[in-house]
Enzyme design. Structure first.
Site, PDB file in Angstrom:
ATOM      1  N   PRO A 245      -3.188 -13.670   5.234  1.00 56.12           N
ATOM      2  CA  PRO A 245      -2.344 -14.510   6.653  1.00 56.12           C
ATOM      3  C   PRO A 245      -1.993 -12.740   7.280  1.00 56.12           C
ATOM      4  O   PRO A 245      -1.316 -12.725   7.642  1.00 56.12           O
ATOM      5  CB  PRO A 245      -1.739 -15.082   7.028  1.00 56.12           C
ATOM      6  CG  PRO A 245      -1.030 -15.511   5.642  1.00 56.12           C
ATOM      7  CD  PRO A 245      -1.433 -14.340   4.352  1.00 56.12           C
ATOM      8  N   CYS A 246      -3.476 -11.580   7.227  1.00 51.56           N
ATOM      9  CA  CYS A 246      -2.998 -10.582   7.333  1.00 51.56           C
ATOM     10  C   CYS A 246      -3.238 -10.572   9.627  1.00 51.56           C
ATOM     11  O   CYS A 246      -2.147  -9.920   9.787  1.00 51.56           O
ATOM     12  CB  CYS A 246      -4.990  -9.547   7.829  1.00 51.56           C
ATOM     13  SG  CYS A 246      -5.727 -10.442   8.411  1.00 51.56           S
TER      14      CYS A 246
END
Length: 285
Positions: A245-246
Site C-alpha cells: 500500500p504505497c
C-alpha cells in the site's frame, strides 16, 4: 471479470469526475448539485456511492478533499514500530484478505527476470482497469491504467523485468484477483526488487488499512533515516500497488506526495479505505 467488478470499475470513473468537480471549488456542492453536474439523478448518484464504498456521497466528499491527507496524518498516523507490534510482520492484512509474501534474491533480481515466467491479464477493479502479473509464487505486479492508459501501463510493468517470458493468462490469475478485490481469503505476493526496495515494500505492508505514515517514518523504520529521497523512489517503484500500500505513504507536511499511477487513483484509494473502515466501525457499534 464478474458484473460486480465491472460496476466497480465504472464507479471509479464517477468518483474521478467527482474529484474534478470538488477540486474546481465544489466542496460545498449539495448532493443534488453534484449529481446534476454529472447528469445523474440524486437517487442514482447516492446508489453509486453506496454500492462502491458504503457511505453517503456527502461523507465521501470529505474524504476526497485535497486537505484530507492532513486529517489522516493527525488522526490516523501510525509508526511502523506500532504496526509491527500489532503483529503484521511476516503477513499483511487488507480487511479480511491475508497476504503472505516471498522476496526474490538479489542475484535473481540482477538477472532482470531471465528464466522467469510471468503471467498477465487485464481486470476491472474499484479503481479502474488494472494490469495484474504473477509468477508461480504469487502476484508480482499490479498497474492501474485509469490515468496513465493501458499501453503505457503494460510497457512500464514489462520494463521492470525485461528479460522475463510474459504470457497472457487471465484465467490463471482470476481467482487470486477476485480474492484481492473482494478483500477476503488469502493472496501470495512475489516481490521482485532490489534489496532496499524490498525493505521499503515490507515496511509498507505493515501499515494497517485506514492508517497512514510518512516517507521519513519509513526511512527511520528500515534503519536509513537520512535516505528519505531513496525511500520515496522505492515507494514509487512499488510494482504491486494497492496490495503493497504505497498510497498510505504521505509527506510529513500532509501533502499527498506522488503516485506512480496518478494522484486521483491515490486519493480514491485513501478515501475508499477510510470510508470502508468507517462503515465497518459503524456496523460493529
Amino acid at each position: 471479470m464478474n458484473m460486480q467488478a465491472r460496476e466497480q470499475s465504472y464507479h471509479y470513473g464517477v468518483m474521478r469526475r467527482a474529484i474534478e468537480l470538488i477540486d474546481e471549488g465544489g466542496e460545498a456542492l449539495t448532493l443534488a448539485e453534484l449529481a446534476a453536474a454529472m447528469d445523474m439523478s440524486p437517487a442514482h448518484f447516492q446508489r453509486l456511492f453506496s454500492a462502491w464504498v458504503g457511505v453517503s456521497p456527502k461523507r465521501y466528499q470529505q474524504y476526497l478533499r485535497l486537505g484530507h491527507a492532513k486529517t489522516l496524518l493527525q488522526e490516523h498516523f501510525t509508526t511502523l514500530e506500532a504496526a509491527h507490534a500489532v503483529g503484521l510482520s511476516g503477513s499483511g492484512r487488507l480487511h479480511d484478505l491475508f497476504l503472505r509474501w516471498e522476496a526474490m534474491s538479489p542475484g535473481e533480481y540482477a538477472r532482470k527476470g531471465a528464466g522467469l515466467r510471468i503471467l498477465w491479464g487485464w481486470f476491472d477493479s474499484p479503481f479502474g482497469l488494472v494490469l495484474v502479473m504473477g509468477t508461480e509464487k504469487g502476484i508480482c505486479g499490479m498497474g492501474f491504467a485509469a490515468e496513465t492508459g493501458a499501453e503505457p501501463t503494460m510497457a512500464d510493468m514489462r520494463s521492470r523485468w525485461p528479460d522475463a517470458d510474459f504470457v497472457e493468462d487471465s484465467m490463471a490469475l482470476r481467482a487470486m484477483v477476485e480474492a484481492i478485490f473482494d478483500q477476503r481469503g488469502e493472496a501470495a505476493l512475489h516481490m521482485i526488487g532490489a534489496p532496499l526496495q524490498i525493505k521499503v515494500w515490507e515496511a509498507l505492508l505493515r501499515i494497517p488499512s485506514g492508517q497512514v505514515t510518512t516517507y521519513s517514518e519509513i526511512a527511520h523504520a528500515i534503519g536509513a533515516p537520512r535516505a528519505v529521497r531513496a525511500v520515496g523512489t522505492a515507494v514509487g517503484r512499488n510494482p504491486v500497488s494497492w496490495l503493497i500500500p504505497c498510497h498510505r505513504a504521505l509527506r510529513k507536511s500532509g501533502a499527498l506526495g506522488g503516485y506512480h499511477w496518478g494522484l486521483p487513483v491515490k486519493r480514491a484509494m485513501l478515501a475508499y479505505e477510510a470510508a470502508r473502515d468507517e462503515g465497518q466501525q459503524d456496523g460493529a457499534a
